[in-house]
Design a protein around this motif. Structure first.
Motif, PDB file in Angstrom:
ATOM      1  N   ASN A  33     -11.980  10.929  -5.685  1.00 51.01           N
ATOM      2  CA  ASN A  33     -11.079  11.942  -6.230  1.00 51.01           C
ATOM      3  C   ASN A  33     -11.491  13.372  -5.855  1.00 51.01           C
ATOM      4  OD1 ASN A  33     -13.264  12.338  -7.830  1.00 51.01           O
ATOM      5  ND2 ASN A  33     -12.378  11.415  -9.675  1.00 51.01           N
ATOM      6  N   ARG A  34     -12.403  13.509  -4.921  1.00 47.13           N
ATOM      7  CA  ARG A  34     -12.808  14.855  -4.504  1.00 47.13           C
ATOM      8  C   ARG A  34     -13.507  14.782  -3.150  1.00 47.13           C
ATOM      9  NH1 ARG A  34     -17.600  17.522  -7.195  1.00 47.13           N
ATOM     10  NH2 ARG A  34     -17.631  19.646  -6.381  1.00 47.13           N
ATOM     11  N   ILE A  35     -13.225  15.774  -2.312  1.00 45.62           N
ATOM     12  CA  ILE A  35     -13.893  15.817  -1.003  1.00 45.62           C
ATOM     13  C   ILE A  35     -14.588  17.168  -0.857  1.00 45.62           C
ATOM     14  CG2 ILE A  35     -13.573  15.764   1.519  1.00 45.62           C
ATOM     15  CD1 ILE A  35     -11.095  14.075   1.116  1.00 45.62           C
ATOM     16  N   ILE A  36     -15.846  17.132  -0.440  1.00 49.49           N
ATOM     17  CA  ILE A  36     -16.538  18.377  -0.088  1.00 49.49           C
ATOM     18  C   ILE A  36     -16.836  18.298   1.401  1.00 49.49           C
ATOM     19  CG2 ILE A  36     -18.557  19.834  -0.482  1.00 49.49           C
ATOM     20  CD1 ILE A  36     -18.821  18.531  -3.257  1.00 49.49           C
ATOM     21  N   ILE A  37     -16.340  19.268   2.150  1.00 53.42           N
ATOM     22  CA  ILE A  37     -16.597  19.282   3.594  1.00 53.42           C
ATOM     23  C   ILE A  37     -17.717  20.281   3.862  1.00 53.42           C
ATOM     24  CG2 ILE A  37     -15.613  19.725   5.877  1.00 53.42           C
ATOM     25  CD1 ILE A  37     -12.866  19.057   4.773  1.00 53.42           C
ATOM     26  N   VAL A  38     -18.710  19.864   4.653  1.00 57.05           N
ATOM     27  CA  VAL A  38     -19.782  20.806   5.013  1.00 57.05           C
ATOM     28  C   VAL A  38     -19.878  20.923   6.535  1.00 57.05           C
ATOM     29  CG1 VAL A  38     -21.255  20.597   2.975  1.00 57.05           C
ATOM     30  CG2 VAL A  38     -21.533  18.968   4.830  1.00 57.05           C
ATOM     31  N   GLY A  39     -20.179  22.125   6.979  1.00 56.13           N
ATOM     32  CA  GLY A  39     -20.332  22.378   8.412  1.00 56.13           C
ATOM     33  C   GLY A  39     -20.831  23.795   8.599  1.00 56.13           C
ATOM     34  N   CYS A  40     -21.108  24.161   9.840  1.00 61.71           N
ATOM     35  CA  CYS A  40     -21.566  25.513  10.147  1.00 61.71           C
ATOM     36  C   CYS A  40     -20.685  26.081  11.253  1.00 61.71           C
ATOM     37  CB  CYS A  40     -23.010  25.493  10.646  1.00 61.71           C
ATOM     38  SG  CYS A  40     -24.149  24.839   9.428  1.00 61.71           S
ATOM     39  N   GLY A  41     -20.501  27.374  11.246  1.00 64.30           N
ATOM     40  CA  GLY A  41     -19.790  28.070  12.325  1.00 64.30           C
ATOM     41  C   GLY A  41     -18.420  27.474  12.558  1.00 64.30           C
ATOM     42  N   THR A  42     -18.173  27.122  13.807  1.00 70.24           N
ATOM     43  CA  THR A  42     -16.867  26.581  14.203  1.00 70.24           C
ATOM     44  C   THR A  42     -16.530  25.310  13.417  1.00 70.24           C
ATOM     45  OG1 THR A  42     -17.021  27.559  16.374  1.00 70.24           O
ATOM     46  CG2 THR A  42     -15.666  25.585  16.202  1.00 70.24           C
ATOM     47  N   ALA A  43     -17.521  24.465  13.207  1.00 69.02           N
ATOM     48  CA  ALA A  43     -17.278  23.212  12.482  1.00 69.02           C
ATOM     49  C   ALA A  43     -16.835  23.515  11.047  1.00 69.02           C
ATOM     50  CB  ALA A  43     -18.547  22.363  12.484  1.00 69.02           C
ATOM     51  N   TYR A  44     -17.376  24.586  10.458  1.00 72.06           N
ATOM     52  CA  TYR A  44     -16.974  25.001   9.107  1.00 72.06           C
ATOM     53  C   TYR A  44     -15.498  25.408   9.102  1.00 72.06           C
ATOM     54  CZ  TYR A  44     -16.603  28.240   5.132  1.00 72.06           C
ATOM     55  OH  TYR A  44     -16.194  28.897   4.005  1.00 72.06           O
ATOM     56  N   VAL A  91     -18.773  13.521   0.603  1.00 66.80           N
ATOM     57  CA  VAL A  91     -19.237  14.724   1.298  1.00 66.80           C
ATOM     58  C   VAL A  91     -19.091  14.428   2.784  1.00 66.80           C
ATOM     59  CG1 VAL A  91     -21.132  16.316   1.706  1.00 66.80           C
ATOM     60  CG2 VAL A  91     -20.715  15.453  -0.580  1.00 66.80           C
ATOM     61  N   LEU A  92     -18.275  15.229   3.435  1.00 71.86           N
ATOM     62  CA  LEU A  92     -17.924  14.996   4.831  1.00 71.86           C
ATOM     63  C   LEU A  92     -18.572  16.061   5.702  1.00 71.86           C
ATOM     64  CD1 LEU A  92     -16.085  13.775   7.133  1.00 71.86           C
ATOM     65  CD2 LEU A  92     -14.307  15.338   6.364  1.00 71.86           C
ATOM     66  N   ALA A  93     -19.475  15.638   6.580  1.00 72.32           N
ATOM     67  CA  ALA A  93     -20.144  16.595   7.482  1.00 72.32           C
ATOM     68  C   ALA A  93     -19.371  16.673   8.783  1.00 72.32           C
ATOM     69  CB  ALA A  93     -21.561  16.116   7.775  1.00 72.32           C
ATOM     70  N   ILE A  94     -19.157  17.893   9.269  1.00 68.20           N
ATOM     71  CA  ILE A  94     -18.519  18.057  10.584  1.00 68.20           C
ATOM     72  C   ILE A  94     -19.544  18.704  11.508  1.00 68.20           C
ATOM     73  CG2 ILE A  94     -16.587  19.045  11.862  1.00 68.20           C
ATOM     74  CD1 ILE A  94     -14.970  19.081   9.340  1.00 68.20           C
ATOM     75  N   GLY A 138     -19.022  11.419   8.231  1.00 71.80           N
ATOM     76  CA  GLY A 138     -19.216  12.403   9.302  1.00 71.80           C
ATOM     77  C   GLY A 138     -18.036  12.441  10.253  1.00 71.80           C
ATOM     78  N   ILE A 139     -17.751  13.633  10.754  1.00 71.86           N
ATOM     79  CA  ILE A 139     -16.893  13.776  11.944  1.00 71.86           C
ATOM     80  C   ILE A 139     -17.836  14.373  12.967  1.00 71.86           C
ATOM     81  CG2 ILE A 139     -14.953  15.012  12.986  1.00 71.86           C
ATOM     82  CD1 ILE A 139     -13.452  14.745  10.379  1.00 71.86           C
ATOM     83  N   VAL A 140     -18.315  13.544  13.867  1.00 68.54           N
ATOM     84  CA  VAL A 140     -19.431  13.927  14.730  1.00 68.54           C
ATOM     85  C   VAL A 140     -19.071  13.590  16.180  1.00 68.54           C
ATOM     86  CG1 VAL A 140     -21.872  13.434  15.226  1.00 68.54           C
ATOM     87  CG2 VAL A 140     -21.094  13.513  12.867  1.00 68.54           C
ATOM     88  N   ASN A 141     -19.470  14.464  17.086  1.00 69.17           N
ATOM     89  CA  ASN A 141     -19.142  14.213  18.497  1.00 69.17           C
ATOM     90  C   ASN A 141     -20.222  13.403  19.207  1.00 69.17           C
ATOM     91  OD1 ASN A 141     -17.464  14.456  20.756  1.00 69.17           O
ATOM     92  ND2 ASN A 141     -18.667  16.171  21.542  1.00 69.17           N
TER      93      ASN A 141
END
Ligand code: F6R
Length: 622
Positions: free
Chosen positions: A294-305, A344-347, A372-375
């Motif tokens: 019931n909740r999503i927290i997306i974390v990333g830095c710079g462009t990924a943020y 918690v979704l990391a990009i 994760g959304i990871v390349n």
């Protein structure tokens, strides 16, 4: 984006040396493992760079022909077992491959039923077994290879060898580049001309659906259906380095130009357009847990943020789930309230960014499901998360992230479709616990179809890049730039500004257009231009009045507007037109002109756009 290289010759050169040297010039395509096969000596494979492979090559590893590969993992971990070349059961048929075989699972099941044993997790291995299967009926390697190639679906640049025909190499192309090198008494097959250029400058570029056969003395090209192809050879005047850049002046421009291909690669095999569904294999193991979040927290830095911020708009509007987006560097020091219904979704492009990694570790400690959304396959973040979606953007060389950003937003659109339509398959108890909004089939189809149309639309923007170049040159003396946007294009304003500042070193600032009046507007005068992102969306009228506010202060304005807009040109100084798409996908098109603008702006200033000062491609320190 793997690299393939093959050699056959009667000039007394050692194929092992030719191949190892050639692989070095393909390393820019990214690598996690490498390998080669020489019919006269066998195979050798290693994880890591070409230098690691070189160390493993035995002294007597010699021959007149061979195939070699640098791997950038897509299916299966970057281990020695999954490194190419791959072989059939008998050890006679060997293959190196760049691309993705979409129907490898079906093919593998059929082949296993016929008694084939697989050694790796790689999709590529099916090709060798398929050829082996056909060799049971025809003893002709060429015919067997053609038959096998007709059965595979997906993208490939391939080189195949058969121990019993050691002089012959078969190459084929479908969606991944393949070039033949034509020397005297020697021929080559490669992903790009760079490994060929030290030997010959005469090359032939294969087109999709074409198969080439090379021996030391001759080369032939056929269509997959069997018809012969006559193609004139081209003489390459580029240096090996220029050829790595695909003939572009910089990796950054090459990578922006790859946008349509990246879009296709991120979406490939993941859309069921008529059902309005997305299929994300990387999330299969957590499907049940996802139904009750019931909740999503997306974390990333710079462009990924910033990609995460675009995702916030997509997910809240179309899935009705609360989303927060956090900078990795901030999240890790907070005491976030998280429970087992939180994702918690990391990009991350690199999958190694220290702040994002620590944020994910913190989230896991607190009981969240980590995605994760990871390349980068098997990077630390990919390994730390519970499940995820790979971008399939290929390695990004330019320090400023461009194609990875496109793929991150595309993956978020797929996730939106996946979660939005998932509720239909969840139990009523799960559905009410998650309190999510149900996305209708029609809405799902609209998103899926719009996604399919994006590559073509993006290509038209890229084809018109001259106009953006002119504008960048016109404004290149500016010392400041404001970027404004609203809703889906609010993060795009920030990302556009980031692109400009990081490669041109001028002050560029992103701002929510509605927020200008609370401070930033004070900076505006006739020397302070603004890039206004004003597509035909639900906040168009608001954006027009924000542009008026800037014009009233004599600020020059470049507007990024939808094709067919007749209003904005009346108030803005310059307009860049972008094809129309559905609102949630607009950022994916709108960032392209901003990436190009930043690129041409920095190039005009004579700066090193691929390696801006003070920055690193992968930030593994805090
Ligand atoms: C900007 C840029 C950086 C990266 C950031 C995160 O052009 O490239 O802002 O986006 O360092 O990197 P990844 O995505 O590797 O975690």
């Amino acid at each position: 984006m793997c690299g393939i290289f093959a050699y056959t010759g009667n000039k007394g050169k050692n194929a092992s040396t030719v191949l190892l040297d050639g692989l070095l010039s393909l390393e820019y395509r990214g690598y996690d493992s490498a390998g080669m096969y020489l019919p006269e000596s066998g195979s050798v494979r290693s994880t890591g760079a070409v230098s690691m492979l070189r160390k493993k090559v035995p002294k007597n590893f010699k021959g007149h022909s061979g195939i070699a590969h640098l791997r950038w993992a897509t299916h299966g971990e970057p281990t020695e077992k999954n490194a190419h070349p791959h072989q059939d059961c008998s050890g006679n048929v060997w293959v190196v491959h760049n691309g993705i075989i979409e129907n490898f699972k079906e093919l593998k099941v059929g082949l296993e039923a016929n008694g084939h044993t697989f050694r790796s997790d790689s999709d590529t291995e099916v090709i060798a077994h398929l050829v082996e299967e056909h060799l049971k009926k025809t003893k002709d390697f060429e015919k067997a290879a053609l038959k096998a190639l007709r059965e595979i679906r997906g993208t490939y640049g391939i080189a195949l060898q058969y121990k019993k025909e050691p002089e012959m190499v078969i190459g084929a192309r479908m969606g991944s580049p393949v070039v033949l090198g034509l020397g005297e008494g020697e021929h080559f097959i490669a992903s790009d001309p760079s490994p060929i250029l030290p030997h010959t400058r005469t090359v032939v570029f294969l087109e999709d659906g074409e198969v080439a056969v090379i021996t030391p003395k001759k080369h032939t090209i056929h269509k997959l259906a069997g018809d012969p192809v006559k193609r004139k050879a081209t003489r390459i005047d580029w240096s090996a380095e220029e050829s790595q850049k695909g003939g572009y002046e910089h990796f950054m421009l090459k990578e922006i130009m790859e946008g349509p291909e990246v879009l296709q690669n991120t979406v490939r095999g993941r859309l069921l357009p008529d059902k309005g569904l997305a299929k994300l294999g990387g999330l299969e193991s957590v499907t049940k847990q996802l139904a009750r979040i019931n909740r999503i927290i997306i974390v990333g830095c710079g462009t990924a943020y910033y990609a995460g911020l675009v995702g916030e708009y997509m997910l809240e509007e179309h899935v009705g789930i609360p989303v927060e987006v956090e900078l990795g560097s901030e999240f890790r020091y907070r005491k976030p309230v998280i429970n087992d219904r939180t994702i918690v979704l990391a990009i991350s492009q690199s999958g190694e960014t220290a702040d994002t990694l620590e944020a994910i570790r913190e989230a896991k400690r607190r009981g969240a499901l980590a995605l994760g959304i990871v390349n980068t396959v098997s990077s630390t973040i990919a390994r730390t998360t519970d499940a995820g979606v790979y971008n399939h953007a290929g390695p990004e060389i330019g320090v400023a992230s461009t194609k990875a950003f496109i793929s991150q937003m595309t993956a978020l659109a797929l996730l939106t479709l996946f979660l939005g339509r998932q509720r239909a398959s969840a139990t009523p108890e799960q559905a009410s616990a998650s309190r999510r909004r149900e996305m209708s089939v029609v809405e799902g189809r609209d998103i899926a179809h719009a996604l399919q149309e994006l590559p073509q639309k993006m290509q038209t923007i890229l084809d018109n890049r001259k106009a953006i170049e002119k504008l960048a040159i016109k404004y290149a003396k500016s010392r400041d730039f404001l970027y404004i946007g609203r809703k889906y294009n609010y993060p795009i304003a920030f990302e556009g500004a980031l692109k400009l500042k990081e490669i041109s070193y001028i002050h560029a600032e992103g701002c929510g257009a509605g927020e200008m009046k609370h401070g930033s507007l004070a900076m505006i005068d006739e020397h302070f231009p603004t890039m206004a992102i004003v597509p035909a969306d639900s906040v168009y009228d608001k954006m027009l009045s924000n542009i008026q506010q800037i014009k009233a202060r004599k600020g020059p304005v470049i507007a990024l507007a939808s094709e067919g807009d007749t209003e904005v040109g009346k108030i803005a100084d310059d307009v860049i037109y972008v094809p129309h798409t559905i609102e949630m996908l607009m950022p994916i098109l709108n960032i392209i002109p901003l990436q190009l603008f930043a690129y041409y702006f920095a190039r005009e200033k004579g700066l090193n756009v691929d390696r801006p000062r003070n920055l690193a491609k992968s930030v593994t320190v805090e």
